[in-house]
Design a protein around this motif. Structure first.
Motif, PDB file in Angstrom:
ATOM      1  N   ALA A 145       0.798  -1.221   0.000  1.00 12.27           N
ATOM      2  CA  ALA A 145       0.000   0.000   0.000  1.00 12.27           C
ATOM      3  C   ALA A 145       0.830   1.271   0.000  1.00 12.27           C
ATOM      4  CB  ALA A 145      -0.925   0.007   1.219  1.00 12.27           C
ATOM      5  N   GLY A 146       2.147   1.198   0.147  1.00  9.03           N
ATOM      6  CA  GLY A 146       2.946   2.407   0.276  1.00  9.03           C
ATOM      7  C   GLY A 146       4.008   2.633  -0.784  1.00  9.03           C
ATOM      8  N   PRO A 147       3.839   2.184  -2.027  1.00  8.58           N
ATOM      9  CA  PRO A 147       4.899   2.399  -3.009  1.00  8.58           C
ATOM     10  C   PRO A 147       5.061   3.862  -3.406  1.00  8.58           C
ATOM     11  CG  PRO A 147       3.013   1.421  -4.082  1.00  8.58           C
ATOM     12  CD  PRO A 147       2.728   1.424  -2.601  1.00  8.58           C
ATOM     13  N   HIS A 148       4.074   4.708  -3.131  1.00 12.89           N
ATOM     14  CA  HIS A 148       4.181   6.122  -3.477  1.00 12.89           C
ATOM     15  C   HIS A 148       5.277   6.817  -2.667  1.00 12.89           C
ATOM     16  CE1 HIS A 148       1.564   5.986   0.010  1.00 12.89           C
ATOM     17  NE2 HIS A 148       1.831   7.260   0.221  1.00 12.89           N
ATOM     18  N   LEU A 149       5.696   6.231  -1.553  1.00 17.39           N
ATOM     19  CA  LEU A 149       6.757   6.811  -0.749  1.00 17.39           C
ATOM     20  C   LEU A 149       8.142   6.335  -1.169  1.00 17.39           C
ATOM     21  CD1 LEU A 149       5.223   6.501   2.803  1.00 17.39           C
ATOM     22  CD2 LEU A 149       5.429   8.551   1.416  1.00 17.39           C
ATOM     23  N   ARG A 150       8.207   5.238  -1.869  1.00 17.49           N
ATOM     24  CA  ARG A 150       9.486   4.596  -2.163  1.00 17.49           C
ATOM     25  C   ARG A 150      10.407   5.473  -3.008  1.00 17.49           C
ATOM     26  NH1 ARG A 150       7.697  -0.256  -3.631  1.00 17.49           N
ATOM     27  NH2 ARG A 150       7.628  -0.768  -1.440  1.00 17.49           N
ATOM     28  N   GLY A 151       9.903   6.144  -4.021  1.00 13.20           N
ATOM     29  CA  GLY A 151      10.766   6.879  -4.925  1.00 13.20           C
ATOM     30  C   GLY A 151      10.831   8.372  -4.686  1.00 13.20           C
ATOM     31  N   ARG A 152      10.291   8.835  -3.581  1.00  8.77           N
ATOM     32  CA  ARG A 152      10.261  10.283  -3.371  1.00  8.77           C
ATOM     33  C   ARG A 152      11.654  10.821  -3.076  1.00  8.77           C
ATOM     34  NH1 ARG A 152      10.518  11.834   1.947  1.00  8.77           N
ATOM     35  NH2 ARG A 152      10.229  10.141   3.402  1.00  8.77           N
ATOM     36  N   VAL A 153      11.884  12.014  -3.538  1.00 12.11           N
ATOM     37  CA  VAL A 153      13.170  12.676  -3.334  1.00 12.11           C
ATOM     38  C   VAL A 153      13.186  13.273  -1.933  1.00 12.11           C
ATOM     39  CG1 VAL A 153      14.664  14.517  -4.171  1.00 12.11           C
ATOM     40  CG2 VAL A 153      13.324  13.188  -5.781  1.00 12.11           C
ATOM     41  N   THR A 154      14.255  13.051  -1.189  1.00 14.04           N
ATOM     42  CA  THR A 154      14.312  13.560   0.181  1.00 14.04           C
ATOM     43  C   THR A 154      15.323  14.673   0.365  1.00 14.04           C
ATOM     44  OG1 THR A 154      15.913  11.869   0.804  1.00 14.04           O
ATOM     45  CG2 THR A 154      13.585  11.354   1.153  1.00 14.04           C
ATOM     46  N   ARG A 155      16.247  14.826  -0.567  1.00 15.68           N
ATOM     47  CA  ARG A 155      17.263  15.867  -0.452  1.00 15.68           C
ATOM     48  C   ARG A 155      17.325  16.685  -1.731  1.00 15.68           C
ATOM     49  NH1 ARG A 155      22.424  13.581   2.831  1.00 15.68           N
ATOM     50  NH2 ARG A 155      21.249  12.758   4.572  1.00 15.68           N
ATOM     51  N   ASN A 156      17.689  17.949  -1.563  1.00 12.12           N
ATOM     52  CA  ASN A 156      17.860  18.865  -2.691  1.00 12.12           C
ATOM     53  C   ASN A 156      16.605  18.993  -3.544  1.00 12.12           C
ATOM     54  OD1 ASN A 156      20.560  19.289  -1.901  1.00 12.12           O
ATOM     55  ND2 ASN A 156      21.169  17.457  -3.003  1.00 12.12           N
ATOM     56  N   ARG A 185      22.454  28.851  15.634  1.00  8.98           N
ATOM     57  CA  ARG A 185      21.882  27.677  16.300  1.00  8.98           C
ATOM     58  C   ARG A 185      20.449  27.416  15.856  1.00  8.98           C
ATOM     59  NH1 ARG A 185      24.710  26.149  21.361  1.00  8.98           N
ATOM     60  NH2 ARG A 185      22.737  25.149  21.786  1.00  8.98           N
ATOM     61  N   VAL A 186      20.268  27.377  14.529  1.00  9.36           N
ATOM     62  CA  VAL A 186      18.951  27.163  13.928  1.00  9.36           C
ATOM     63  C   VAL A 186      19.026  25.976  12.980  1.00  9.36           C
ATOM     64  CG1 VAL A 186      17.219  28.153  12.373  1.00  9.36           C
ATOM     65  CG2 VAL A 186      18.308  29.591  14.084  1.00  9.36           C
ATOM     66  N   ALA A 187      18.075  25.062  13.102  1.00  9.29           N
ATOM     67  CA  ALA A 187      17.942  23.942  12.183  1.00  9.29           C
ATOM     68  C   ALA A 187      16.699  24.175  11.340  1.00  9.29           C
ATOM     69  CB  ALA A 187      17.817  22.630  12.949  1.00  9.29           C
ATOM     70  N   VAL A 188      16.808  23.966  10.032  1.00 17.39           N
ATOM     71  CA  VAL A 188      15.704  24.248   9.117  1.00 17.39           C
ATOM     72  C   VAL A 188      15.263  22.946   8.449  1.00 17.39           C
ATOM     73  CG1 VAL A 188      14.989  25.541   7.079  1.00 17.39           C
ATOM     74  CG2 VAL A 188      16.608  26.556   8.686  1.00 17.39           C
ATOM     75  N   PHE A 189      13.954  22.691   8.523  1.00 15.66           N
ATOM     76  CA  PHE A 189      13.339  21.540   7.873  1.00 15.66           C
ATOM     77  C   PHE A 189      12.401  22.073   6.803  1.00 15.66           C
ATOM     78  CE2 PHE A 189      14.483  20.203  12.087  1.00 15.66           C
ATOM     79  CZ  PHE A 189      14.982  18.929  11.912  1.00 15.66           C
ATOM     80  N   VAL A 190      12.576  21.643   5.571  1.00 11.26           N
ATOM     81  CA  VAL A 190      11.715  22.085   4.467  1.00 11.26           C
ATOM     82  C   VAL A 190      10.800  20.921   4.123  1.00 11.26           C
ATOM     83  CG1 VAL A 190      11.633  23.020   2.137  1.00 11.26           C
ATOM     84  CG2 VAL A 190      13.556  23.572   3.633  1.00 11.26           C
ATOM     85  N   ASP A 191       9.573  20.977   4.620  1.00 10.64           N
ATOM     86  CA  ASP A 191       8.592  19.941   4.338  1.00 10.64           C
ATOM     87  C   ASP A 191       7.643  20.453   3.263  1.00 10.64           C
ATOM     88  OD1 ASP A 191       9.687  18.317   6.250  1.00 10.64           O
ATOM     89  OD2 ASP A 191       8.363  19.028   7.831  1.00 10.64           O
ATOM     90  N   GLY A 192       7.307  19.586   2.343  1.00 10.56           N
ATOM     91  CA  GLY A 192       6.492  19.991   1.212  1.00 10.56           C
ATOM     92  C   GLY A 192       5.012  19.720   1.397  1.00 10.56           C
ATOM     93  N   CYS A 193       4.316  19.812   0.291  1.00 12.58           N
ATOM     94  CA  CYS A 193       2.860  19.681   0.276  1.00 12.58           C
ATOM     95  C   CYS A 193       2.388  18.302   0.748  1.00 12.58           C
ATOM     96  CB  CYS A 193       2.338  19.936  -1.129  1.00 12.58           C
ATOM     97  SG  CYS A 193       2.543  21.627  -1.679  1.00 12.58           S
ATOM     98  N   PHE A 194       3.155  17.267   0.448  1.00 12.75           N
ATOM     99  CA  PHE A 194       2.721  15.925   0.837  1.00 12.75           C
ATOM    100  C   PHE A 194       2.543  15.822   2.342  1.00 12.75           C
ATOM    101  CE2 PHE A 194       3.587  11.666   2.358  1.00 12.75           C
ATOM    102  CZ  PHE A 194       2.686  10.933   1.608  1.00 12.75           C
ATOM    103  N   TRP A 195       3.542  16.282   3.096  1.00  7.39           N
ATOM    104  CA  TRP A 195       3.511  16.117   4.539  1.00  7.39           C
ATOM    105  C   TRP A 195       2.544  17.059   5.217  1.00  7.39           C
ATOM    106  CZ3 TRP A 195       5.128  11.652   5.484  1.00  7.39           C
ATOM    107  CH2 TRP A 195       6.173  11.100   4.762  1.00  7.39           C
ATOM    108  N   HIS A 196       2.235  18.195   4.580  1.00  3.45           N
ATOM    109  CA  HIS A 196       1.328  19.155   5.199  1.00  3.45           C
ATOM    110  C   HIS A 196      -0.093  19.054   4.672  1.00  3.45           C
ATOM    111  CE1 HIS A 196       4.301  21.129   7.628  1.00  3.45           C
ATOM    112  NE2 HIS A 196       5.128  21.054   6.614  1.00  3.45           N
ATOM    113  N   GLY A 197      -0.353  18.096   3.805  1.00  2.00           N
ATOM    114  CA  GLY A 197      -1.712  17.861   3.335  1.00  2.00           C
ATOM    115  C   GLY A 197      -2.264  18.969   2.466  1.00  2.00           C
ATOM    116  N   CYS A 198      -1.449  19.538   1.615  1.00  2.00           N
ATOM    117  CA  CYS A 198      -1.885  20.595   0.712  1.00  2.00           C
ATOM    118  C   CYS A 198      -3.034  20.072  -0.163  1.00  2.00           C
ATOM    119  CB  CYS A 198      -0.716  21.046  -0.153  1.00  2.00           C
ATOM    120  SG  CYS A 198      -1.159  22.176  -1.465  1.00  2.00           S
TER     121      CYS A 198
END
Length: 87
Positions: free
Chosen positions: A10-21, A59-72
């Motif tokens: 049920a989760g192949p849509h996550l397999r090929g997603r780009v995680t960096r850059n 002393r700041v860490a930045v996470f760039v989360d896209g539409c998938f994770w925020h339910g756009c």
């Protein structure tokens, strides 16, 4: 008792997603760099997470989360299809 993770089909849509850059990450890094701020990429932190980039001087860490994770509603999936959601 903790349940074990069960591999499903049920989760192949996550397999090929780009995680960096990703495009939003690169654009944000370019803008931050244009402001004269310097950063490090993908530095593992003590909490075992890896931010997209770190501004060590501030002393700041930045996470760039896209539409998938925020339910756009425009770009994200219609419903979250977690592999073990029905368990």
């Amino acid at each position: 008792m903790a349940r074990a993770w069960v591999r499903t089909e049920a989760g192949p849509h996550l397999r090929g997603r780009v995680t960096r850059n990703t495009r939003p990450e690169v654009v944000l890094r370019q803008r931050v760099h244009a402001f004269g701020l310097r950063f490090r990429l993908h530095v593992p932190l003590a909490s075992r997470c890896t931010p997209d980039f770190v501004l060590p001087r501030h002393r700041v860490a930045v996470f760039v989360d896209g539409c998938f994770w925020h339910g756009c509603p425009e770009h994200g999936p219609r419903e979250f299809r977690a592999p073990n959601a029905d368990r």
